[in-house]
Enzyme design. Structure first.
Site, mmCIF file in Angstrom:
data_model
loop_
_atom_site.group_PDB
_atom_site.id
_atom_site.type_symbol
_atom_site.label_atom_id
_atom_site.label_comp_id
_atom_site.label_asym_id
_atom_site.label_seq_id
_atom_site.Cartn_x
_atom_site.Cartn_y
_atom_site.Cartn_z
ATOM 1 C CG HIS A 8 11.192 90.109 60.931
ATOM 2 N ND1 HIS A 8 10.198 89.792 61.842
ATOM 3 C CD2 HIS A 8 12.345 89.594 61.437
ATOM 4 C CE1 HIS A 8 10.731 89.131 62.850
ATOM 5 N NE2 HIS A 8 12.027 88.996 62.632
ATOM 6 C CG HIS A 9 5.271 86.770 60.227
ATOM 7 N ND1 HIS A 9 4.076 87.460 60.227
ATOM 8 C CD2 HIS A 9 4.962 85.506 59.827
ATOM 9 C CE1 HIS A 9 3.092 86.658 59.846
ATOM 10 N NE2 HIS A 9 3.602 85.473 59.590
ATOM 11 C CB ALA A 10 8.119 91.945 63.492
#
Length: 461
Positions: free
Chosen positions: A131-133
């Protein structure tokens, strides 16, 4: 198991529905990898030692997002696909189709840390989904390479060096030149930041066959690979003073899009039509991939782990039948020189931070979504290892990456590795049904630049 840690402003942006993003990295292998070997590689890597990879995403009663540390079960993060995952003429086609499906319809489960590894045994590759988070492409690529070792020194992890190293000292500027540089920086910054803000409100690209828009992120995708040689890119840039690999890439994008638009919309577009892209920019002091131990230091600041990204709007222009293909490169270099002189990338990051802090995640996400809706494509470029590497002792044949779908009809991510540069071109297939043709236009654009550069070098004098 500890105090919950709030997400960074950029992390909060990437968990909002309108700007939700997952990075899908692929390691191609010379032969199939065994499940037990993959489990061992992951268990021994620095990847699982990073706290983000053993933390759940949780939300409190006020809607604020946090990371909560848990005990990691590696087995839940490995997905074995021993049978073929689709039909196609070759592994590349099948794997790209598999990834294209993941970009639209396969979110990561929030009941476990937001990453997983897909082992596609029949197609000799590993897909790493993060996930880009958890971090940006630089962070995650640096971390993914801790799963690998150098081919010629199996005890060492890959080293990352700039594509072109320069020992030339910058020329000292006189007082007048320094003043002019400061004035140019202020001027270009004002222009580009105003353009960025207007893109988030009402300014948009004209309608073309490659333009997406609101809701297009939900449309089915196709994914193809454009393949470049770094030697060809260096040959093209060698005849344009102080040009960079990125200048060549953006010149190739401009030329390739013009070729494709000529093919799809012959004689129907205005010469010089602007087509705007969003270029993702690493804001760390050092370019390229980073030493993972330095990234993971708590006091690393702007050089550390996370989403240290800014964006630049990248205008390219449609031109038909240009006789000198290097004109695309020269225009790209002139534009990039001005962009790098400005503070557009840094301030775009700061504007997002400001909006997130004072107006909330929904408005920040909406602003970013509108910028993407009002532009035509996204482009990123990550420098990978220059030497050949292995995973579990198996030589790696390619490194590629793509992301979740966006409202744009075209998303492009390039990664260089061992003298090659592969660009994953993700398209909304209802708008661009023939992405193979688009990839060929990009490849031909670079070859034309290289060949034209060769005729200049051979000229006497």
């Amino acid at each position: 198991m500890g105090i919950d840690e709030p997400l960074s402003p950029a992390g909060r942006l990437f968990v909002q529905p309108a700007t939700h993003q997952i990075i899908n990295g692929v390691l191609g292998l010379e032969r199939p990898l065994e499940l037990d070997a993959l489990r061992t590689v992951i268990s021994d890597s620095l990847m699982i030692k990073h706290p983000r990879f053993s933390s759940l995403l949780v939300t409190d009663d006020q809607g604020r997002e946090y990371w909560r540390k848990i005990e990691l079960d590696i087995g839940r993060h490995i997905i074995l696909r021993s049978d073929p995952v689709g039909e196609g003429d070759n592994d590349e086609e099948v794997v790209n189709a598999y990834l294209a499906d993941l970009t639209v319809s396969s979110p990561l489960n929030t009941d476990k840390p937001l990453w997983e590894v897909h082992l596609l045994s029949a197609h000799k590759c590993v897909v790493v989904r993060v996930h880009h988070a958890l971090g940006d492409g630089i962070s995650l690529m640096s971390l993914m390479l801790t799963l690998c070792r150098k081919l010629d020194d199996p005890e060492q992890t890959p080293t990352i060096e700039p594509l072109i190293s320069s020992t030339r000292k910058p020329r000292k500027l006189g007082t007048l030149e320094k003043v002019l540089k400061v004035l140019k920086t202020i001027w270009f910054t004002l222009i580009y930041v105003c353009e960025f803000l207007m893109r988030g409100v009402w300014v948009n690209d004209g309608k073309t066959v490659v333009r997406g828009g609101e809701g297009v992120e939900l449309w089915p995708r196709k994914l193809v690979t454009a393949k470049f040689s770094l030697e060809d890119m260096k040959a093209a840039k060698s005849v344009v003073a102080n040009a960079t690999i990125n200048d060549v890439l953006f010149g190739v994008i401009s030329s390739g899009l013009s070729k494709y638009l000529d093919y799809r919309s012959p004689n129907s577009l205005q010469e010089g039509l602007q087509i705007t892209g969003v270029a993702l920019v690493n804001l760390r002091p050092s370019p390229g991939l980073q030493d993972i131990k330095e990234l993971m230091k708590k006091n690393a600041g702007t050089a550390g782990w996370g989403n240290k990204l800014g964006v630049m709007l990248l205008p390219v222009y449609y031109h038909s039948n240009r006789s000198d293909p290097l004109e695309y490169l020269k225009r790209a270099k002139m534009m990039m020189d001005r962009k790098k002189l400005s503070m557009e990338a840094f301030l775009s990051h700061q504007i997002g931070h400001f909006v997130m802090k004072f107006f909330g995640a929904k408005l920040a996400s909406s602003l970013n979504y509108r910028v993407i809706c009002n532009t035509t494509f996204t482009i990123s470029n990550v420098v990978g290892p220059r030497e050949e590497i292995t995973a579990a002792g198996i030589p790696v044949t390619y490194i590629r990456t793509t992301s979740s779908s966006l409202p744009q009809a075209i998303t492009m991510h390039m990664v260089s590795y061992a003298g090659k540069a592969d660009m994953q071109i993700q398209v909304a297939k209802d708008l661009i049904p023939d992405p193979e043709k688009l990839a060929k236009c990009f490849e031909d654009a670079l070859l034309e630049m290289k060949e034209y550069a060769g005729t200049i070098i051979k000229k006497p004098g």
